[in-house]
Motif scaffolding. Structure first.
Motif, short mmCIF file in Angstrom:
data_model
loop_
_atom_site.label_atom_id
_atom_site.label_comp_id
_atom_site.label_asym_id
_atom_site.label_seq_id
_atom_site.Cartn_x
_atom_site.Cartn_y
_atom_site.Cartn_z
N GLN A 17 -45.80 85.00 2.79
CA GLN A 17 -47.02 85.80 2.91
C GLN A 17 -48.02 85.51 1.80
O GLN A 17 -49.18 85.88 1.91
CB GLN A 17 -46.68 87.29 2.93
CG GLN A 17 -45.86 87.70 4.13
CD GLN A 17 -45.46 89.17 4.07
OE1 GLN A 17 -45.40 89.76 2.99
NE2 GLN A 17 -45.18 89.74 5.22
N SER A 18 -47.59 84.85 0.76
CA SER A 18 -48.46 84.55 -0.38
C SER A 18 -49.16 83.20 -0.26
O SER A 18 -49.84 82.77 -1.18
CB SER A 18 -47.66 84.57 -1.68
OG SER A 18 -47.06 85.82 -1.88
N GLN A 19 -48.99 82.51 0.87
CA GLN A 19 -49.50 81.14 1.02
C GLN A 19 -51.00 81.04 0.69
O GLN A 19 -51.41 80.18 -0.08
CB GLN A 19 -49.23 80.62 2.44
CG GLN A 19 -49.41 79.13 2.60
CD GLN A 19 -48.23 78.34 2.08
OE1 GLN A 19 -47.12 78.84 1.94
NE2 GLN A 19 -48.45 77.08 1.78
N GLU A 20 -51.81 81.93 1.26
CA GLU A 20 -53.26 81.86 1.04
C GLU A 20 -53.61 82.20 -0.41
O GLU A 20 -54.45 81.55 -1.02
CB GLU A 20 -54.00 82.79 2.01
CG GLU A 20 -55.51 82.74 1.88
CD GLU A 20 -56.10 81.33 2.05
OE1 GLU A 20 -57.09 81.01 1.38
OE2 GLU A 20 -55.56 80.54 2.85
N LYS A 21 -52.94 83.22 -0.95
CA LYS A 21 -53.18 83.60 -2.35
C LYS A 21 -52.85 82.44 -3.28
O LYS A 21 -53.60 82.11 -4.19
CB LYS A 21 -52.34 84.82 -2.71
CG LYS A 21 -52.45 85.23 -4.16
CD LYS A 21 -51.49 86.36 -4.49
CE LYS A 21 -51.51 86.66 -5.97
NZ LYS A 21 -50.51 87.66 -6.34
N VAL A 22 -51.70 81.79 -3.04
CA VAL A 22 -51.29 80.66 -3.88
C VAL A 22 -52.28 79.51 -3.74
O VAL A 22 -52.64 78.88 -4.73
CB VAL A 22 -49.85 80.21 -3.51
CG1 VAL A 22 -49.50 78.90 -4.20
CG2 VAL A 22 -48.85 81.29 -3.89
N HIS A 23 -52.75 79.28 -2.54
CA HIS A 23 -53.76 78.23 -2.31
C HIS A 23 -54.99 78.49 -3.17
O HIS A 23 -55.50 77.59 -3.85
CB HIS A 23 -54.13 78.18 -0.82
CG HIS A 23 -55.14 77.12 -0.50
ND1 HIS A 23 -56.50 77.35 -0.55
CD2 HIS A 23 -54.99 75.82 -0.15
CE1 HIS A 23 -57.13 76.25 -0.24
NE2 HIS A 23 -56.24 75.30 0.02
N GLN A 24 -55.47 79.73 -3.17
CA GLN A 24 -56.67 80.07 -3.96
C GLN A 24 -56.40 79.91 -5.45
O GLN A 24 -57.23 79.35 -6.17
CB GLN A 24 -57.10 81.50 -3.65
CG GLN A 24 -57.64 81.68 -2.26
CD GLN A 24 -57.87 83.15 -1.92
OE1 GLN A 24 -57.65 84.05 -2.73
NE2 GLN A 24 -58.30 83.40 -0.68
N VAL A 25 -55.25 80.37 -5.91
CA VAL A 25 -54.92 80.28 -7.34
C VAL A 25 -54.71 78.84 -7.75
O VAL A 25 -55.19 78.40 -8.80
CB VAL A 25 -53.66 81.12 -7.66
CG1 VAL A 25 -53.18 80.87 -9.08
CG2 VAL A 25 -53.94 82.60 -7.44
N LEU A 26 -54.01 78.08 -6.93
CA LEU A 26 -53.72 76.69 -7.23
C LEU A 26 -55.00 75.87 -7.44
O LEU A 26 -55.08 75.05 -8.35
CB LEU A 26 -52.89 76.08 -6.10
CG LEU A 26 -52.16 74.78 -6.38
CD1 LEU A 26 -51.20 74.92 -7.54
CD2 LEU A 26 -51.42 74.34 -5.13
N PHE A 27 -56.00 76.14 -6.64
CA PHE A 27 -57.23 75.36 -6.71
C PHE A 27 -58.31 76.00 -7.58
O PHE A 27 -59.38 75.44 -7.74
CB PHE A 27 -57.75 75.08 -5.29
CG PHE A 27 -56.82 74.18 -4.53
CD1 PHE A 27 -56.88 72.81 -4.70
CD2 PHE A 27 -55.84 74.70 -3.71
CE1 PHE A 27 -56.00 71.97 -4.03
CE2 PHE A 27 -54.96 73.87 -3.03
CZ PHE A 27 -55.04 72.51 -3.19
N ARG A 28 -58.00 77.17 -8.15
CA ARG A 28 -58.94 77.82 -9.06
C ARG A 28 -58.93 77.09 -10.39
O ARG A 28 -57.88 76.76 -10.94
CB ARG A 28 -58.55 79.28 -9.24
CG ARG A 28 -59.52 80.08 -10.05
CD ARG A 28 -59.16 81.55 -10.05
NE ARG A 28 -59.94 82.28 -11.02
CZ ARG A 28 -59.74 83.53 -11.35
NH1 ARG A 28 -58.77 84.22 -10.74
NH2 ARG A 28 -60.49 84.12 -12.24
N LYS A 29 -60.09 76.82 -10.92
CA LYS A 29 -60.21 76.09 -12.18
C LYS A 29 -59.83 76.99 -13.37
O LYS A 29 -60.05 78.19 -13.35
CB LYS A 29 -61.65 75.59 -12.36
CG LYS A 29 -62.10 74.65 -11.26
CD LYS A 29 -62.69 73.41 -11.86
CE LYS A 29 -63.23 72.51 -10.79
NZ LYS A 29 -62.30 71.49 -10.41
#
Length: 141
Positions: A17-29
């Motif tokens: 369920q955290s896939q989208e959240k992780v995506h955003q965090v991973l690509f956040r500078k």
């Protein structure tokens, strides 16, 4: 700097369920308002096992020794252990905490303090704090 290499690995890693959240965090500078430690902790808090898999799969793309391993026994571990936990485990197992972590009292110009090593027992470690170099000189000239 390794985001481009992580994209295909991330797509094959199930964060649930955290896939989208992780995506955003991973690509956040990384910025002064969003530090490396905050990023790492957010990713770990999302799903420790998935994070372990992501890191292990990434390491397989490098020249690090772990890249040659087919499996890693702790990859399914979801415990987050801090220094106090490790010291407790060492004490409970009977091994004990290495003596170099014991605090040593000192006095300079009437002011008292104490210090101890903050890292492992490798005396030649260049990541030591300045006070650790002083302690090393004093204890093992």
């Amino acid at each position: 700097q390794n985001i481009e290499q992580l994209i295909p690995i991330f797509k094959n890693t199930d964060f649930g369920q955290s896939q989208e959240k992780v995506h955003q965090v991973l690509f956040r500078k990384i910025t002064p308002d969003f530090t490396f430690d905050q990023k790492l902790n957010t990713l770990l808090d999302s799903n420790v096992k998935a994070f372990n898999h992501l890191v292990f799969d990434f390491l397989k793309t490098t020249d690090y020794p772990l890249a040659k391993e087919e499996a890693f026994p702790l990859i399914e571990n979801d415990e987050i252990l801090v220094k106090a936990d490790i010291f407790r485990i060492l004490e409970e197992s009977g091994v004990g905490v290495p003596a170099y972590y014991n605090k040593i009292e000192f006095e300079i110009n009437g002011k008292k303090g104490e210090y101890a090593r903050s890292r492992s027992g490798c005396f030649f470690c260049f990541f030591q704090q300045k006070i650790e170099w002083v302690w090393l000189y004093e204890q093992h000239p």
